[in-house]
Design an enzyme around this catalytic site. Structure first.
Site, PDB file in Angstrom:
ATOM      1  N   GLU A  95       0.821  -1.208   0.000  1.00 22.28           N
ATOM      2  CA  GLU A  95       0.000   0.000   0.000  1.00 22.28           C
ATOM      3  C   GLU A  95       0.856   1.260   0.000  1.00 22.28           C
ATOM      4  O   GLU A  95       1.964   1.282   0.533  1.00 22.28           O
ATOM      5  CB  GLU A  95      -0.932  -0.005   1.228  1.00 22.28           C
ATOM      6  CG  GLU A  95      -1.976  -1.093   1.111  1.00 22.28           C
ATOM      7  CD  GLU A  95      -3.003  -1.121   2.251  1.00 22.28           C
ATOM      8  OE1 GLU A  95      -4.114  -1.601   2.017  1.00 22.28           O
ATOM      9  OE2 GLU A  95      -2.676  -0.679   3.367  1.00 22.28           O
ATOM     10  N   CYS A 108       3.449   8.544   0.719  1.00 26.86           N
ATOM     11  CA  CYS A 108       3.975   7.626   1.726  1.00 26.86           C
ATOM     12  C   CYS A 108       4.075   6.257   1.063  1.00 26.86           C
ATOM     13  O   CYS A 108       3.054   5.719   0.611  1.00 26.86           O
ATOM     14  CB  CYS A 108       3.037   7.578   2.932  1.00 26.86           C
ATOM     15  SG  CYS A 108       3.521   6.349   4.160  1.00 26.86           S
ATOM     16  N   CYS A 115       6.302  -6.998   7.018  1.00 26.18           N
ATOM     17  CA  CYS A 115       7.400  -6.479   7.840  1.00 26.18           C
ATOM     18  C   CYS A 115       7.812  -7.556   8.832  1.00 26.18           C
ATOM     19  O   CYS A 115       6.966  -8.329   9.294  1.00 26.18           O
ATOM     20  CB  CYS A 115       6.948  -5.219   8.587  1.00 26.18           C
ATOM     21  SG  CYS A 115       8.290  -4.388   9.473  1.00 26.18           S
ATOM     22  N   CYS A 119       6.420  -4.592  15.528  1.00 29.48           N
ATOM     23  CA  CYS A 119       6.104  -3.504  16.468  1.00 29.48           C
ATOM     24  C   CYS A 119       4.654  -3.671  16.927  1.00 29.48           C
ATOM     25  O   CYS A 119       3.767  -3.928  16.109  1.00 29.48           O
ATOM     26  CB  CYS A 119       6.310  -2.140  15.800  1.00 29.48           C
ATOM     27  SG  CYS A 119       8.027  -1.824  15.340  1.00 29.48           S
ATOM     28  N   CYS A 122       1.586  -1.384  15.383  1.00 27.94           N
ATOM     29  CA  CYS A 122       1.513  -1.161  13.933  1.00 27.94           C
ATOM     30  C   CYS A 122       0.865  -2.348  13.241  1.00 27.94           C
ATOM     31  O   CYS A 122       1.278  -3.503  13.453  1.00 27.94           O
ATOM     32  CB  CYS A 122       2.936  -0.945  13.400  1.00 27.94           C
ATOM     33  SG  CYS A 122       3.040  -0.815  11.611  1.00 27.94           S
ATOM     34  N   CYS A 341      -0.958   6.635   9.897  1.00 28.89           N
ATOM     35  CA  CYS A 341       0.289   6.048  10.393  1.00 28.89           C
ATOM     36  C   CYS A 341       0.012   4.769  11.190  1.00 28.89           C
ATOM     37  O   CYS A 341      -0.782   4.766  12.122  1.00 28.89           O
ATOM     38  CB  CYS A 341       0.980   7.090  11.273  1.00 28.89           C
ATOM     39  SG  CYS A 341       2.519   6.518  11.973  1.00 28.89           S
TER      40      CYS A 341
END
Length: 351
Positions: A95, A108, A115, A119, A122, A341
């Site tokens: 994305e 962005c 990933c 974290c 996220c 975010c």
């Protein structure tokens, strides 16, 4: 011949293309035409290259692949933000987001499919990392979001942030090459000073950025100013603790003379107290940082964190300001389409 067996034409530099055309008995200037098509004009296929003869286009199609990303879905937020889901040639989704304000049009972009850093706040961190994105796939995101900006706002992109899916410094070579192509006069021609690469904190690679004289801006996703708290929310801190990060950031500054930006998401009852603010100020004083972006938390299903009250956020900001810290509160954009975010996770419905 299947796509996988062909060489990606975008992985050839100009002199390699010239060599190919000479060996194929074609004029050398064709190389420059093709190079312009694949970068500055962002051709998605050989058929797009309309100033080449049909026979030559066919020959290129036979010899090479041009595995451009394609837009699978675009979602429009009430605040004007656009989130795009891109599909890779091997059917992975990533994305990218267009964030428009009056002064800026920011892309962005993602650097990995998923990933590996996990974290806890996220959405991407709850996905597996499938693979790194190639530099041309990162470039595709920027070029297509730039087209969206022109179509929707009649303005080119002014800024690019590597803050989408993935950790850019764990895909170091492709991140560096993507920035080089985006900044190149025969690419998108964007100044590296308008490009920010955000890292969760890979100390060894921050040091390498210094050695490589990186020209873009660097942002560190900090989110807690002591190791105990940072370990709880960012497992990468266990092998890249705050001391190691301070050393690497100081080395980076010594080599590049570029200040760093800290990013700090506020979580209710976790990192928003006066003591947390004190620790953040102390850390800020130890690193050549020019700014702390205080970021609004955007809740995700997988996490129990929540956003602090406005009063608590104001107190935190006032403490930083009273201690002469250059801090900005960043309000979230695109929350209604999971584009803010920490929310990117290939989720979302219809256009």
């Amino acid at each position: 011949m299947n796509q996988g067996a062909k060489q990606n034409i975008r992985h050839l530099n100009l002199s390699q293309l010239e060599q190919y055309f000479q060996q194929a008995g074609e004029p050398k200037f064709r190389a420059k035409q093709v190079y312009e098509w694949i970068w500055a004009k962002h051709a998605r296929s050989f058929e797009d290259m309309t100033n080449l003869g049909k026979g030559l286009r066919g020959k290129l199609e036979e010899q090479f692949s041009l595995p451009a990303l394609r837009v699978e879905l675009v979602q429009h937020s009430n605040d004007g933000t656009l989130k795009s889901r891109f599909m890779t040639v091997d059917h992975h989704m990533v994305e990218g987001v267009l964030i428009p304000t009056d002064e800026r049009k920011t892309a962005c972009v993602s650097s990995q499919v998923g990933c590996s850093l996990s974290c806890k706040f996220c959405a991407t961190g709850f996905m597996d990392r499938k693979r790194n994105l190639h530099f041309d796939e990162i470039y595709d995101q920027v070029a297509m979001i730039n087209e969206q900006s022109l179509d929707n706002y009649q303005q080119k992109l002014t800024n690019i942030v590597f803050m989408g899916m993935g950790e850019p410094l764990l895909n170091y070579a492709n991140t560096m090459k993507a920035v080089e192509r985006i900044a190149a006069p025969d690419g998108l021609g964007m100044s590296p000073r308008r490009i920010t690469v955000s890292t969760a904190g890979v100390a060894k690679m921050i040091t390498r950025l210094g050695d490589d004289q990186a020209k873009f801006k660097l942002a560190l996703s900090l989110h807690a100013a002591n190791d105990k708290k940072r370990n709880q929310i960012m497992p990468i801190n266990e092998t890249n603790n705050i001391k190691a990060l301070i050393e690497s950031l100081n080395y980076y500054y010594k080599k590049t003379k570029q200040h760093v930006t800290f990013e700090y998401i506020l979580f209710q009852n976790f990192n928003e107290s006066t003591k947390d603010a004190e620790e953040l100020v102390r850390l800020y004083r130890q690193v050549p940082a020019d700014l702390i972006n205080i970021i609004e938390y955007n809740p995700i299903e997988q996490s129990n964190f929540s956003k602090p009250s406005e009063e608590s956020t104001d107190l935190f900001m006032r403490y930083l300001e009273a201690n002469r810290v250059n801090a900005r509160l960043r309000r979230s954009r695109g929350k209604d389409i999971d584009a803010a975010c920490g929310q990117l996770a290939n989720k979302g419905g219809q256009q």
